[in-house]
Design a protein around this motif. Structure first.
Motif, mmCIF file in Angstrom:
data_model
loop_
_atom_site.group_PDB
_atom_site.id
_atom_site.type_symbol
_atom_site.label_atom_id
_atom_site.label_comp_id
_atom_site.label_asym_id
_atom_site.label_seq_id
_atom_site.Cartn_x
_atom_site.Cartn_y
_atom_site.Cartn_z
ATOM 1 N N ILE A 272 0.830 -1.210 0.000
ATOM 2 C CA ILE A 272 0.000 0.000 0.000
ATOM 3 C C ILE A 272 0.865 1.260 0.000
ATOM 4 O O ILE A 272 0.588 2.222 -0.724
ATOM 5 C CB ILE A 272 -0.966 -0.022 1.200
ATOM 6 N N SER A 319 -5.102 -3.281 -3.695
ATOM 7 C CA SER A 319 -5.098 -2.713 -2.338
ATOM 8 C C SER A 319 -6.467 -2.835 -1.703
ATOM 9 O O SER A 319 -6.592 -3.121 -0.503
ATOM 10 C CB SER A 319 -4.665 -1.240 -2.385
ATOM 11 N N TYR A 320 -7.498 -2.648 -2.504
ATOM 12 C CA TYR A 320 -8.866 -2.824 -2.008
ATOM 13 C C TYR A 320 -9.082 -4.248 -1.523
ATOM 14 O O TYR A 320 -9.679 -4.475 -0.455
ATOM 15 C CB TYR A 320 -9.860 -2.472 -3.109
ATOM 16 N N ILE A 323 -7.199 -4.706 1.853
ATOM 17 C CA ILE A 323 -7.877 -4.035 2.965
ATOM 18 C C ILE A 323 -9.191 -4.740 3.298
ATOM 19 O O ILE A 323 -9.543 -4.931 4.467
ATOM 20 C CB ILE A 323 -8.122 -2.557 2.616
ATOM 21 N N LYS A 324 -9.916 -5.160 2.268
ATOM 22 C CA LYS A 324 -11.184 -5.854 2.481
ATOM 23 C C LYS A 324 -10.973 -7.166 3.232
ATOM 24 O O LYS A 324 -11.716 -7.486 4.177
ATOM 25 C CB LYS A 324 -11.854 -6.121 1.135
ATOM 26 N N TYR A 327 -9.984 -6.363 6.882
ATOM 27 C CA TYR A 327 -11.138 -5.861 7.642
ATOM 28 C C TYR A 327 -12.110 -6.985 7.973
ATOM 29 O O TYR A 327 -12.634 -7.084 9.089
ATOM 30 C CB TYR A 327 -11.853 -4.765 6.848
#
Length: 395
Positions: A272, A319-320, A323-324, A327
């Motif tokens: 990231i 990156s999404y 992060i997903k 999370y």
């Protein structure tokens, strides 16, 4: 043919104003990048692929076995002629209507048929040993080329000041170290382009193939137009996260969960920071603004920048996903179970599993049936259906 090549390599498209291909011809005093140099990448790509095969067999595999990496693949489905014909000729994912038809034909319940198809799909997936060997090869290459790139770039002025990328252009002699760095990187990506069709199949095949095409195009045209200085920065920056990623995957395949989690966390941070922070602020700023200020406007400038922006879009997408995944794991209280990219439980190489696979023998609608189907029957009336244990998910 000569006319087509002359049209394609039009100076006014590829080069800044007042620069011609004659300016980039090598002389006795200085060597400059030549398009002919890139032909070397094809035999070298083949050599890299052969080195990979030898490395995986004689180095990676013994290391994997020494680390007790699982050598067996997923549970194999016992042969069944009818189901095999449906699987190979019609569909690998039968719908509810087809499942009901097969259930009546074989006198099995639907869950048993679903389980057979699940294990048959998993049967085509590679073993953990195969994936470990692939990751170890990539880790070794990325570590070598990243180390080489850092050692080369720390001696160059454009690492610390990107405006030096355009200083004296186009009369920037081709250094032997830079030539080697570029050709090896290009050859490696060509080898990935071709080997991707026989490597472990993953669901983001199209995205990765797009990434490889963009990368090869950027390396090729930046070399031919002598925009290699900014190219070396881009290559080195991208290799940084890949080293950590492959190390994390190897730890995951070795079932070193704590080390794997630590490496994946490190990978997420490096990815990231480098792809969403340093890349746009350092590389894109240099090509979108500094290059324009130094050399003016020319069509190829926007081709390069469009390709670089496509890379940035892919960075944002990956990156999404990272992060997903993080999370989702944290919100479920399973922070130690997240696997961002390229690993066992991700969308690229997952092994299907279900709690109902605890059953090893299919349930017949008529429990005492001894039906024989296409010569696959057996004494327990299972029609040659699978026996054996579960097909568990990798961790």
């Amino acid at each position: 043919m000569a006319g087509i090549l002359a049209w394609f390599w039009n100076e006014r498209f590829w080069l800044p104003h007042n620069v011609t291909w004659a300016d980039l011809q090598s002389t006795e005093e200085a060597a400059f990048p030549q398009a002919e140099d890139l032909y070397l990448a094809f035999p070298l790509a083949f050599c890299i692929f052969m080195i990979r095969l030898l490395f995986e067999r004689f180095i990676a595999k013994p290391c994997a076995l020494g680390l007790k990496v699982q050598a067996n693949g997923p549970q194999k489905a016992q042969p069944n002629a009818i189901l095999e014909k449906v699987f190979t000729a019609i569909t690998k994912h039968p719908d509810e209507k087809r499942l009901e038809g097969l259930s009546k034909q074989l006198d099995w319940d639907v869950r048993s048929i679903q389980r057979w198809f699940r294990q048959r799909r998993n049967q085509e997936k590679p073993s953990t040993l195969t994936k470990f060997c692939e990751s170890m090869w990539r880790f070794t290459f990325y570590l070598y080329i990243f180390t080489y790139g850092v050692r080369f770039l720390k001696k160059t002025p454009w690492l610390w000041n990107t405006r030096q990328c355009w200083n004296g252009y186009p009369y920037q002699p081709l250094m032997p170290d830079l030539h080697y760095y570029y050709i090896v990187e290009l050859s490696f990506y060509w080898s990935l382009m071709f080997s991707q069709f026989i490597d472990i199949k993953r669901k983001d095949f199209g995205i990765m193939f797009t990434h490889h095409i963009v990368t090869v195009t950027l390396i090729t045209f930046s070399y031919v137009t002598n925009l290699t200085r900014v190219g070396t920065l881009t290559l080195c920056l991208h290799d940084a996260a890949d080293v950590v990623l492959e190390a994390a995957k190897m730890a995951n395949y070795c079932k070193c969960q704590k080390l794997s989690d630590l490496l994946f966390l490190t990978f997420a941070i490096v990815f990231i920071v480098s792809r969403l922070g340093i890349y746009p602020l350092w590389i894109l700023n240099a090509t979108l603004f500094e290059l324009y200020e130094a050399l003016g406007n020319f069509p190829a400038l926007w081709v390069f920048n469009v390709l670089l922006v496509i890379l940035q879009i892919l960075h944002c997408f990956w990156s999404y996903l990272i992060i997903k995944a993080a999370y989702k794991a944290i919100s479920k209280g399973k922070a130690g179970k997240w696997n961002p990219l390229h690993v066992a439980k991700d969308d690229r190489s997952d092994i299907e599993s279900s709690s109902d696979e605890e059953e090893t023998v299919p349930r017949s609608k008529t429990p005492h049936s001894t039906i024989t189907t296409n010569g696959t029957g057996s004494s327990n009336g299972t029609n040659g259906y699978l026996t054996g244990g579960t097909c568990s998910e990798e961790h």
